[in-house]
Design a protein around this motif. Structure first.
Motif, short mmCIF file in Angstrom:
data_model
loop_
_atom_site.label_atom_id
_atom_site.label_comp_id
_atom_site.label_asym_id
_atom_site.label_seq_id
_atom_site.Cartn_x
_atom_site.Cartn_y
_atom_site.Cartn_z
N LYS A 111 -16.18 43.53 39.59
CA LYS A 111 -15.52 42.64 40.23
C LYS A 111 -15.42 41.31 39.51
N SER A 112 -14.36 40.70 40.08
CA SER A 112 -14.18 39.26 39.45
C SER A 112 -14.40 38.14 40.90
N ALA A 113 -14.63 37.05 40.37
CA ALA A 113 -14.73 35.90 41.43
C ALA A 113 -14.38 34.66 40.31
N GLY A 114 -12.93 34.09 40.71
CA GLY A 114 -12.47 33.16 39.93
C GLY A 114 -12.17 34.00 38.46
N ILE A 115 -12.62 32.98 37.36
CA ILE A 115 -12.22 33.63 36.15
C ILE A 115 -13.57 34.39 35.77
N ASP A 116 -14.55 34.56 36.45
CA ASP A 116 -15.74 35.29 35.89
C ASP A 116 -15.58 36.73 36.25
N THR A 117 -16.10 37.82 35.70
CA THR A 117 -16.35 39.03 35.81
C THR A 117 -17.41 39.66 35.84
N TYR A 118 -17.86 40.30 36.77
CA TYR A 118 -19.20 40.81 37.09
C TYR A 118 -19.49 42.44 37.25
N GLU A 119 -20.42 43.03 36.60
CA GLU A 119 -20.76 44.34 36.65
C GLU A 119 -21.66 44.22 37.74
N VAL A 120 -21.24 44.60 38.97
CA VAL A 120 -22.45 44.75 40.10
C VAL A 120 -23.10 46.05 40.13
N THR A 121 -24.37 46.24 40.11
CA THR A 121 -24.94 47.47 39.77
C THR A 121 -26.22 47.35 40.76
N LYS A 122 -27.09 48.58 40.71
CA LYS A 122 -28.28 48.70 41.55
C LYS A 122 -29.02 47.68 41.91
N ASN A 123 -29.38 47.75 43.13
CA ASN A 123 -30.23 46.52 43.83
C ASN A 123 -29.43 45.10 43.76
N THR A 124 -28.30 44.95 43.75
CA THR A 124 -27.42 43.72 43.46
C THR A 124 -26.64 43.58 44.71
N ILE A 125 -26.49 42.18 44.96
CA ILE A 125 -25.80 41.67 46.07
C ILE A 125 -24.50 40.68 45.56
N PHE A 126 -23.26 40.87 45.63
CA PHE A 126 -22.12 40.22 45.34
C PHE A 126 -21.69 39.61 46.67
N ILE A 127 -21.50 38.25 46.79
CA ILE A 127 -20.82 37.58 47.79
C ILE A 127 -19.72 36.65 47.29
N LEU A 128 -18.55 37.06 47.92
CA LEU A 128 -17.18 36.33 47.52
C LEU A 128 -16.90 35.27 48.75
N PRO A 129 -16.66 34.17 48.76
CA PRO A 129 -16.43 33.37 49.78
C PRO A 129 -14.90 33.47 50.19
N VAL A 130 -14.36 33.07 51.40
CA VAL A 130 -12.92 33.14 51.83
C VAL A 130 -12.33 32.35 50.71
N GLY A 131 -11.05 32.70 50.21
CA GLY A 131 -10.08 31.91 49.43
C GLY A 131 -10.38 32.09 47.94
N GLN A 132 -11.41 32.85 47.56
CA GLN A 132 -11.67 32.77 46.17
C GLN A 132 -10.79 34.00 45.49
N ILE A 133 -10.42 33.51 44.29
CA ILE A 133 -9.55 34.66 43.58
C ILE A 133 -10.35 35.88 43.09
N THR A 134 -9.90 37.17 43.48
CA THR A 134 -10.67 38.13 42.90
C THR A 134 -9.86 39.47 42.57
N THR A 135 -10.66 40.55 41.68
CA THR A 135 -9.88 41.60 41.60
C THR A 135 -11.11 42.67 41.64
N THR A 136 -10.73 43.66 41.88
CA THR A 136 -11.93 44.60 41.55
C THR A 136 -11.12 45.72 39.98
N THR A 137 -11.72 45.97 39.24
CA THR A 137 -11.22 46.99 38.26
C THR A 137 -11.69 48.18 38.11
N SER A 138 -12.99 48.57 38.48
CA SER A 138 -13.60 49.90 38.73
C SER A 138 -14.64 49.97 39.19
N ILE A 139 -14.82 51.16 39.95
CA ILE A 139 -15.95 51.74 40.80
C ILE A 139 -16.46 53.10 40.19
#
Length: 159
Positions: A111-139
């Motif tokens: 996933k991305s949040a703003g201009i940063d991309t994150y690989e969200v893996t096991k035992n990780t929490i990802f929080i995205l606030p209202v209005g933040q630019i985002t994408t999801t590229t793979s699952i």
């Protein structure tokens, strides 16, 4: 001196009917084509989507019993291991009217949040606030965990 939020907004806003999104298999399309909108529909900003609009445009194979709840735009909780829907990946850049909370217990999601991309893996929490630019590229195929979205008014109205 630059106002950092205004500068970030300027960097993250672009003419999306000219922006190409590359999908698996070298399928290059404009955001308007992905969202099936006329090219002139969104020319200034990345779209802000309510959950029900996101559902109509970017999800496939929807379980209507689960996703057509009356308060879907304000609150939704979902076990990611259930086949309630499929996302049309990669998701084009967009903003949402809700906060996202994702807890991954197995597998991964990119996933991305703003201009940063994150690989969200096991035992990780990802929080995205209202209005933040985002994408999801793979699952990953073995994704497990929980997804929740909630509006600011949902939190503010609860006592």
């Amino acid at each position: 001196m630059h106002n950092p939020p205004a500068l970030l907004e300027k960097l993250c806003t672009f003419n999306i009917d000219k922006a190409n999104i590359t999908a698996p298999g070298d399928d290059t399309r404009t955001l308007c084509a992905i969202l099936e909108l006329p090219d002139n529909e969104m020319t200034e900003k990345i779209p802000t989507l309510k959950p029900d609009t996101f559902k109509k445009l970017l999800m496939a194979d929807i379980d209507h019993f689960q996703l057509d709840k009356p308060h879907f735009n304000d609150f939704y909780f979902h076990d990611l291991s259930k086949d309630t829907y499929k996302l049309k990946l990669p998701l084009p850049p967009h903003r949402k009217t809700v906060n996202d909370f994702i807890l991954i217990t197995s597998g991964s999601i990119t996933k991305s949040a703003g201009i940063d991309t994150y690989e969200v893996t096991k035992n990780t929490i990802f929080i995205l606030p209202v209005g933040q630019i985002t994408t999801t590229t793979s699952i990953s195929d073995n994704l497990k965990g929980d997804y929740c979205h909630f509006s600011n008014s949902f939190i503010a109205e609860r006592k």
